[in-house]
Design an enzyme around this catalytic site. Structure first.
Site, PDB file in Angstrom:
ATOM      1  N   SER A   1       0.993  -1.281  -0.013  1.00 18.66           N
ATOM      2  CA  SER A   1       0.132  -0.021  -0.010  1.00 18.66           C
ATOM      3  C   SER A   1       0.792   1.232  -0.098  1.00 18.66           C
ATOM      4  CB  SER A   1      -0.905  -0.079   1.172  1.00 18.66           C
ATOM      5  OG  SER A   1      -1.767  -1.006   1.086  1.00 18.66           O
TER       6      SER A   1
ATOM      7  N   ASN B   1     -12.944  -5.840   1.955  1.00 22.66           N
ATOM      8  CA  ASN B   1     -14.096  -7.040   1.516  1.00 22.66           C
ATOM      9  C   ASN B   1     -14.927  -6.243   0.466  1.00 22.66           C
ATOM     10  OD1 ASN B   1     -12.912  -8.813   3.145  1.00 22.66           O
ATOM     11  ND2 ASN B   1     -14.596  -9.095   4.266  1.00 22.66           N
ATOM     12  N   GLU B   2     -15.194  -4.906   0.285  1.00 24.72           N
ATOM     13  CA  GLU B   2     -15.734  -4.260  -0.805  1.00 24.72           C
ATOM     14  C   GLU B   2     -15.176  -4.804  -2.096  1.00 24.72           C
ATOM     15  OE1 GLU B   2     -15.077  -2.891   2.109  1.00 24.72           O
ATOM     16  OE2 GLU B   2     -16.637  -2.303   2.855  1.00 24.72           O
TER      17      GLU B   2
ATOM     18  N   SER C   1       2.771  -4.498   6.920  1.00 20.85           N
ATOM     19  CA  SER C   1       2.759  -5.409   7.949  1.00 20.85           C
ATOM     20  C   SER C   1       4.074  -5.741   8.558  1.00 20.85           C
ATOM     21  CB  SER C   1       1.720  -6.488   7.801  1.00 20.85           C
ATOM     22  OG  SER C   1       0.393  -5.829   7.607  1.00 20.85           O
TER      23      SER C   1
ATOM     24  N   GLU D   1      -3.494 -21.681  -5.653  1.00 19.32           N
ATOM     25  CA  GLU D   1      -3.794 -22.405  -4.437  1.00 19.32           C
ATOM     26  C   GLU D   1      -3.192 -21.949  -3.172  1.00 19.32           C
ATOM     27  OE1 GLU D   1      -0.258 -25.782  -5.062  1.00 19.32           O
ATOM     28  OE2 GLU D   1      -1.230 -25.086  -6.590  1.00 19.32           O
TER      29      GLU D   1
END
Lengths: 394, 305
Positions: free
Chosen positions: A128, A371-372, A162, A245
């Site tokens: 990001s 999730n949008e 992160s 996968e």
């Protein structure tokens, strides 16, 4: 159609279970986002690696066991059932390693994979940017060619990275051709976070810990040897494994099944009272229903994963089903922890592993593509609904 | 470990799909609702020829759920759960013709007793043949419910579990069909100059239905596998399937109605056949509350999680 494990899978399961029973720390480790917890998590990674349990699905040459996808799911179930610590090396193992295996040179595989497997080097993802979150292709950080030194010069800023506070290496996309269209002209770079010109500034999260950070790049030189895939091809490289996968591996069902089992235990043990106040009762609250639903959804995820694993073993592809998965586990994680907090009554606000799990779960619907965005992908790629016209969203 | 349908099972599902897609089942359901059983019984006979009525005794619960998902997808009317799931297990043999059964308290009425060759009542001591009493209407106009003499509760046995699971599979098929029809409608219906399916508000609702159905299906197949063996946790697995399929199908129905708007609220439009059947089946063969209670009791009875 069956759910029976083969002899060799059962043997693998028994071996994993025995090793975990003998090795999982009795007390939960301190948070990995503190200096003390970080060191202990690195020690745990080394202990896993010493007996080849840190990356079971990798080749033996790189500390793995050549485990099948089914065995990997079995291992994850056992891992979380045993209450083993969260994986500090997760970003590297699950997000970067598949790309190094697919697109990396032999030299890159030999340099980066073994230290990742042992936890010696922990990787931070630097995706990001302040102006590029879900719309990753709009990123602005640049890479300028430096033929004289045989490499690239990075400038710009990444954010919400992160693990960057304590990690030693980072990976991310930079715009190497400013003329190219959005998804083109991006290059995938690997860089040490202590390189000249890199500044890491920790950002405190909701819980006060610096789980993520901003990373500033000021004329940071990266040699050609640390470019992953072809220059300008970064988007394709980054996306090549996003839907396959390994997309499954971001959150294996084992975590949620283990948490659902603990929730049922909590329900059983908290049926009396909390500090003199009656525990939430079935008559006056939804808590019993919510306990059942959390268990149900974890169970559905477990079975869904066995179906996915079977299809992948048959040569199928994950595709947009990864988005279905992501919405499911992230919402399940929150519902499960909310229910636990309901059961804890007035003690819910006190420090506890349930509260830690809850704060962690809150980030689920936000990271790895909100999730949008996932719902848009499901609607457009699975249901075939038309795209929103350009400009309508902004 | 192979948690996927076999080629034969897929082929069986495809064969039923071909049969039903050409059978104008919406017209069959409308006729059945109005008391004209002839088209429905003709379809019954064709499905029986395909083996649907012998699956419970001659095949496995996996085949049963494949068939019932197809029956749901096409909203086929009639006492299928009773005749092709409950009674074959309770009687230990396939049913000749059409039969029905009441199994109180979770299936308190005899469904479609007016077309059944035999009407049974299930109780603690097994089945008795009964004469049906008064008829009640259902929210699903194709379900004609008949009173039977009072009885003590029927056991929650293998026949009950297969019936609850078959109902779950039917709900799954009903939900899938409502989603498919709603997606098709959202791609074609235009408002404010563009297809309504291009609006994120519509997309997200439909994505949620897709997600709910995707995670309900493995519970149906998982319960079928555990009933086939059978394992101790099979009743819990059946309840899990019933709860999740009920929730998912109901979400599909509510979303489908919302996206269709007023046209979906009319009896003339076929969607009404599907959404009223979903509402009826959510509580048939065990309400969500009953099944959740059964799951909770099973989970908390275990020691040590």
């Amino acid at each position: 159609m069956d759910l029976e494990l083969s002899e060799s899978e059962l043997a693998f399961q028994a071996e994993a279970r025995a090793w975990l029973a003998a090795n999982v720390p009795a007390e939960p480790l301190p948070s990995m986002d503190t200096a003390e917890g970080w060191a202990l998590h690195q020690e745990w990674e080394a202990r896993l690696a010493a007996d080849r349990w840190s990356v079971v699905s990798w080749p033996r040459d790189y500390h793995g066991r050549d485990a099948s996808l089914i065995e990997w799911v079995i291992f994850e179930e056992e891992y979380y059932r045993a209450g083993a610590p969260g994986r500090v090396s997760q970003n590297g193992i699950f997000l970067l390693a598949p790309i190094i295996f697919e697109h990396g040179t032999k030299d890159q595989q030999d340099r980066f994979l073994p230290t990742m497997a042992t936890g010696e080097e922990i990787w931070a993802q630097c995706w990001s940017e302040p102006e590029a979150g879900s719309d990753l292709a709009s990123l602005n950080s640049t890479a300028r060619r430096d033929d004289g030194r045989g490499g690239w010069v990075l400038n710009g800023q990444k954010t919400w990275s992160s693990r960057a506070t304590y990690a030693t290496w980072g990976f991310g996309l930079f715009r190497s051709d400013p003329e190219a269209a959005r998804h083109h002209g991006l290059t995938y770079f690997l860089f040490p976070l202590d390189a000249d010109g890199v500044t890491v500034r920790p950002i405190a999260q909701l819980d006060g810990e610096a789980g993520f950070a901003e990373v500033f790049f000021d004329d940071v030189f990266v040699p050609d040897a640390d470019v992953l895939g072809a220059p300008g091809d970064g988007w394709r490289v980054a996306m090549s494994t996003a839907g396959n996968e390994r997309g499954l591996s971001l959150r294996s069902p084992g975590r949620f099944c283990a948490a659902a089992d603990r929730l049922v235990d909590l329900y059983r043990s908290s049926a009396v009272e909390v500090r003199g106040a009656p525990a939430p009762s079935l008559e006056t609250s939804d808590v019993g229903k919510n306990v059942v639903d959390a268990w149900l959804k974890a169970e559905a995820y477990r079975l869904y994963t066995w179906g996915t694993v079977t299809r992948l073993a048959d040569g199928g592809e994950m595709g947009a089903a990864g988005s279905v998965n992501k919405v499911w586990w992230s919402e399940l994680d929150i519902a499960l922890h909310e229910t636990a907090l309901d059961l804890l009554g007035t003690d819910a606000e006190l420090d506890s592993t349930w509260l830690d799990g809850y704060t962690f779960a809150l980030s689920g619907p936000i990271y790895a593509g909100t999730n949008e965005i996932q719902r848009n992908i499901i609607a457009e790629r699975i249901l075939g609904l038309p795209r929103e016209p350009k400009g309508a969203q902004r | 470990m192979r948690f996927e349908l076999t080629e034969e099972q897929r082929a069986f599902g495809d064969a039923l799909e071909r049969l039903l897609s050409g059978a104008d089942t919406a017209a069959v359901a409308r006729a059945w609702a109005d008391g004209d059983h002839e088209p429905g019984l003709k379809l019954w006979a064709r499905l029986a020829e395909q083996g649907v009525t012998v699956l419970a005794t001659d095949a496995s619960p996996v085949e049963v759920v494949i068939a019932f998902e197809a029956l749901g997808r096409y909203a086929v009317p009639g006492p299928w759960v009773e005749s092709a799931a409950y009674l074959p297990i309770a009687l230990g043999r396939e049913v000749e013709g059409v039969a029905t059964v009441a199994a109180p308290p979770h299936a308190p009425f005899a469904l479609d007793a007016d077309v059944a060759d035999a009407v049974y009542l299930a109780g603690p001591n097994g089945l008795t043949e009964v004469t049906p009493g008064d008829r009640h209407g259902s929210v699903d106009r194709t379900r004609h419910l008949f009173e039977v003499a009072a009885s003590d509760p029927a056991p929650e046995d293998a026949a009950f579990d297969l019936s609850a699971l078959a109902t779950a599979a039917q709900l799954l098929g009903l939900g899938e069909r409502v989603l498919a029809d709603t997606v098709a409608y959202a791609k074609q219906r235009r408002q404010f100059g563009r297809e309504i399916g291009s609006y994120q508000a519509i997309k997200h609702q439909l994505a949620d239905v897709r997600i709910a159905l995707d995670f309900a299906r493995p519970l149906v197949h998982g319960a079928a596998v555990s009933l086939a063996e059978p394992v101790e946790t099979a009743p819990r697995a059946v309840s899990a399937a019933k709860v999740m399929c009920g929730d998912a199908a109901y979400l599909a129905a509510r979303t489908g109605l919302q996206v269709h708007g007023a046209i979906g609220y009319t009896q003339e439009f076929d969607l009404s056949i599907w959404i009223t059947k979903i509402r009826a089946l959510v509580t048939a063969w065990g309400t969500p509350t009953f099944h959740r209670g059964r799951i909770l009791a099973s989970l908390t009875a275990q020691t040590g999680g």
